[in-house]
Design an enzyme around this catalytic site. Structure first.
Site, PDB file in Angstrom:
ATOM      1  N   ALA A 105       5.715 -17.968 -24.550  1.00 24.52           N
ATOM      2  CA  ALA A 105       5.107 -17.783 -23.233  1.00 24.52           C
ATOM      3  C   ALA A 105       4.150 -18.949 -22.958  1.00 24.52           C
ATOM      4  CB  ALA A 105       4.428 -16.423 -23.151  1.00 24.52           C
ATOM      5  N   SER A 106       2.935 -18.678 -22.489  1.00 19.97           N
ATOM      6  CA  SER A 106       2.046 -19.769 -22.076  1.00 19.97           C
ATOM      7  C   SER A 106       1.440 -20.549 -23.234  1.00 19.97           C
ATOM      8  CB  SER A 106       0.927 -19.218 -21.187  1.00 19.97           C
ATOM      9  OG  SER A 106       1.434 -18.909 -19.903  1.00 19.97           O
ATOM     10  N   VAL A 107       1.607 -20.115 -24.455  1.00 19.32           N
ATOM     11  CA  VAL A 107       1.224 -20.952 -25.591  1.00 19.32           C
ATOM     12  C   VAL A 107       2.072 -22.229 -25.592  1.00 19.32           C
ATOM     13  CG1 VAL A 107       1.141 -21.050 -28.128  1.00 19.32           C
ATOM     14  CG2 VAL A 107       0.296 -19.033 -26.932  1.00 19.32           C
ATOM     15  N   SER A 108       3.198 -22.206 -24.874  1.00 16.76           N
ATOM     16  CA  SER A 108       4.035 -23.400 -24.724  1.00 16.76           C
ATOM     17  C   SER A 108       3.295 -24.539 -24.033  1.00 16.76           C
ATOM     18  CB  SER A 108       5.289 -23.070 -23.897  1.00 16.76           C
ATOM     19  OG  SER A 108       6.040 -22.013 -24.452  1.00 16.76           O
ATOM     20  N   LYS A 109       2.297 -24.214 -23.201  1.00 17.03           N
ATOM     21  CA  LYS A 109       1.650 -25.244 -22.376  1.00 17.03           C
ATOM     22  C   LYS A 109       1.004 -26.333 -23.212  1.00 17.03           C
ATOM     23  CE  LYS A 109       0.813 -22.562 -18.139  1.00 17.03           C
ATOM     24  NZ  LYS A 109       1.597 -21.359 -18.392  1.00 17.03           N
TER      25      LYS A 109
END
Length: 398
Positions: A105-109
């Site tokens: 999820a947003s840990v991908s950013k």
């Protein structure tokens, strides 16, 4: 079930070159590594006690609160505790392991931001370049790469406007499709650029497209060639229908009621989400950030530097990282994520080179206790006798 790893700091240090050889590729990189001294008070016995406390906490979270996922905790660069609780797929009853991959999820950013930083060091882009230098059809003037990194572009959320503008939700939408929707329909921005901090998935999807344009290779290829491959992150990859169908290696996303989540037409947009990884691979990532293997230390420091110019909030934001001062006096960097049956959390404390990595495929609210867990790992400045009650109080809250 949980397992303990590296109880003896001495044995960890002796085996590090063999076990973590993927993190350091040369003597030069090892020489430039940021190091932290292990205090004499942090003995192997204390490390084992901390591991047992963490096992008690996560076992309770699993049994009483329904936590389903994997966890890895480090201190002074060493793995103090790791464990896996529950199932990768509730229908098949596949047991999770710490090598099971989850959608980040947003840990991908933070990985997308790293790709941008690498290209900046290579001279292929500048942070203050306009988006239109790389995407000529982009219809909004005055928006820079830096504003995308720091959530100051003001752009509307593609996950919302795509629902209105994409003609067939049974057909996957790509980053290029999002760009075309913006070029044709010009969704109204929320704010003028650089006037507000407004968390933006659109901004990070655009950054992935800029990585493609600036590097001359598809975003997934760049990530594999320049980040995952060099760091030996063998179980980390970008979304694809084939990859996520691997039985026993990838956790299935579920609803809070343990029903399997189906794929969504938005899953194929990358940059803001779309990476899969394991707690083991994320430990390699954490350790690489103490070296200069990916970018120079000065470049990385900017990612951990606050950028919010409005009235100061408790939290700040750098490049793909939230920045949070704790009551312990430490300042940590972290990011959380939530997407289609997955909840994720990665926190790093540079003061003691510790990390808390939690991946779950059951968003049932069990991770609402992360604040209490953070207070357990980094307690407020203690009063007399507070340390003795640390575990007791943490278990009472968790």
């Amino acid at each position: 079930m949980a397992s303990l790893f590296c109880l003896s700091l001495l044995s960890c240090q002796e085996s590090k070159k063999e076990d973590q050889s993927g993190n350091v590729s040369s003597e030069e990189q090892e020489d430039t590594r940021q190091r932290v001294a292990v205090p004499a008070s942090f003995t192997p016995a204390k490390a084992e006690r901390l591991s047992n406390q963490l096992d008690s906490i996560f076992t309770k979270l699993h049994k009483r609160n329904g936590f389903n996922g994997t966890v890895l905790v480090t201190k002074y660069d060493q793995v103090i505790y790791k464990g896996a609780f529950g199932y990768a797929d509730f229908y098949r009853k596949d047991t999770l392991t710490t090598e099971t991959a989850f959608q980040l999820a947003s840990v991908s950013k933070q990985f997308t931001a790293m790709a941008i930083m690498m290209l900046k060091e290579q001279g292929k882009l500048r942070y203050d370049d306009s988006v239109q230098q790389y995407i000529p059809t982009f219809p909004y003037k005055g928006i820079t790469i830096r504003q995308l990194l720091t959530h100051r572009s003001g752009l509307s959320n593609y996950t919302y406007f795509s629902d209105q503008l994409w003609p067939d939700r049974n057909k996957a939408i790509t980053n290029e499709d999002v760009l075309n929707l913006m070029a044709v329909h010009k969704p109204r921005p929320y704010y003028e650029p650089n006037t507000h901090f407004n968390y933006s998935n659109t901004g990070y999807a655009l950054l992935a497209s800029i990585v493609t344009k600036a590097s001359g290779m598809p975003f997934p290829v760049f990530m594999q060639k320049h980040i995952f491959g060099p760091l030996k992150m063998r179980n980390t990859f970008t979304y694809s229908e084939n990859a996520t169908a691997l039985t026993g290696k990838v956790a299935t996303g579920h609803t809070g009621r343990r029903q399997k989540r189906t794929t969504d037409y938005l899953d194929t947009v990358l940059g803001d989400k779309g990476l899969f990884s394991t707690v083991e691979d994320l430990y390699k990532w954490d350790q690489a950030l103490y070296t200069q293997k990916l970018v120079k230390r000065k470049t990385l420091e900017e990612a951990f530097t606050g950028t919010r110019t409005e009235k100061r909030k408790k939290e700040d934001y750098g490049f793909g990282w939230r920045i949070l001062p704790l009551e312990s006096g430490d300042t940590v960097v972290y990011h959380a994520g939530l997407w289609h049956g997955y909840t994720t959390y990665l926190l790093r404390n540079p003061k003691d080179h510790s990390a808390l990595i939690v991946l779950s495929n059951l968003p049932n609210g069990s991770l609402r206790h992360l604040k209490e867990l953070r207070s357990f790992l980094y307690p407020p400045q203690p009063d007399n006798g507070a340390e003795a009650n640390q575990t007791k109080n943490a278990n009472a809250r968790l």
